[in-house]
Design an enzyme around this catalytic site. Structure first.
Site: not given
Ligand code: IMP
Ligand code: MG
Length: 188
Positions: A47-48, A103, A107, A135, A163, A169
């Protein structure tokens, strides 16, 4: 009864709605230029990315097709489970199409990596990745988004779609959550 607003849980605003709007407008222009008149499938990772997606699509000058998917990664906590799973799929075939994956924040990069592979398997003509935030100081280094809104540090951020346990959100700005707020809602 004392009612605390979501704004009061923000320790520090990182990007204001005006800064976000200016950056999204520039991304829309850049994306339009890259697509060179071709109609892409804009894919929103729910949803982000929903708020960013709606603004980005409106900042583009070409015709677009829109679609939505969702993956599970974080659950309700602020730490990643490491595993990515598709929980809602697109409503159309992507083979031969240019796909723009949108996206909210990258992270570890696992979500984007999983989706890049998925669309490659499904024979998309091209996958362009756009992330509102990244990040940057993550280890090991990951595949960067093709287009990026802002690079951020390691803090947990909320607002503009991001969120914490499904809260915050709809805040128009992006900010750092007060640490007390984790203790109150942490459930996993
Ligand atoms: P990844 O798969 O580790 O790159 O994570 C990506 C997902 O983690 C994003 O789509 C977000 O839903 C969540 N996420 C990572 N960091 C944050 C943050 O600081 N705030 C909120 N959601 C986050
Ligand atoms: Mg997300």
């Amino acid at each position: 009864m004392l009612i605390r607003t979501p704004q009061e849980d923000i320790e520090r605003v990182l990007f204001t709605r005006e800064q976000i709007a200016a950056r999204v407008a520039a991304l829309g222009t850049e994306l339009t230029r890259r697509l060179n008149g071709e109609r892409p499938i804009m894919v929103c990772i729910l949803k982000g990315a929903a708020f960013f997606f709606a603004d980005l699509c409106r900042a583009m000058a070409c015709d677009v097709d829109t679609d939505f998917l969702s993956v599970s990664s974080y659950g309700t906590a602020a730490t990643s489970s490491g595993a990515v799973r598709l929980v809602r799929d697109l409503s159309q075939d992507v083979s031969g199409r240019r796909v723009v994956l949108v996206e909210d924040v990258i992270d570890s990069g696992l979500t984007m990596q999983y989706l890049r592979n998925l669309f490659a398997q499904r024979k998309a003509a091209e996958v362009i990745t756009v992330s509102f935030l990244d990040k940057a100081n993550c280890h090991p280094p990951k595949h960067a988004a093709d287009l990026l809104g802002f690079s951020v540090g390691d803090e947990f951020l909320v607002g503009y779609g991001l969120d914490y346990a499904e809260h915050y959100r709809n805040l128009p700005d992006v900010g750092v959550l007060r640490s007390e707020c984790y203790a109150e809602t942490e459930s996993v």
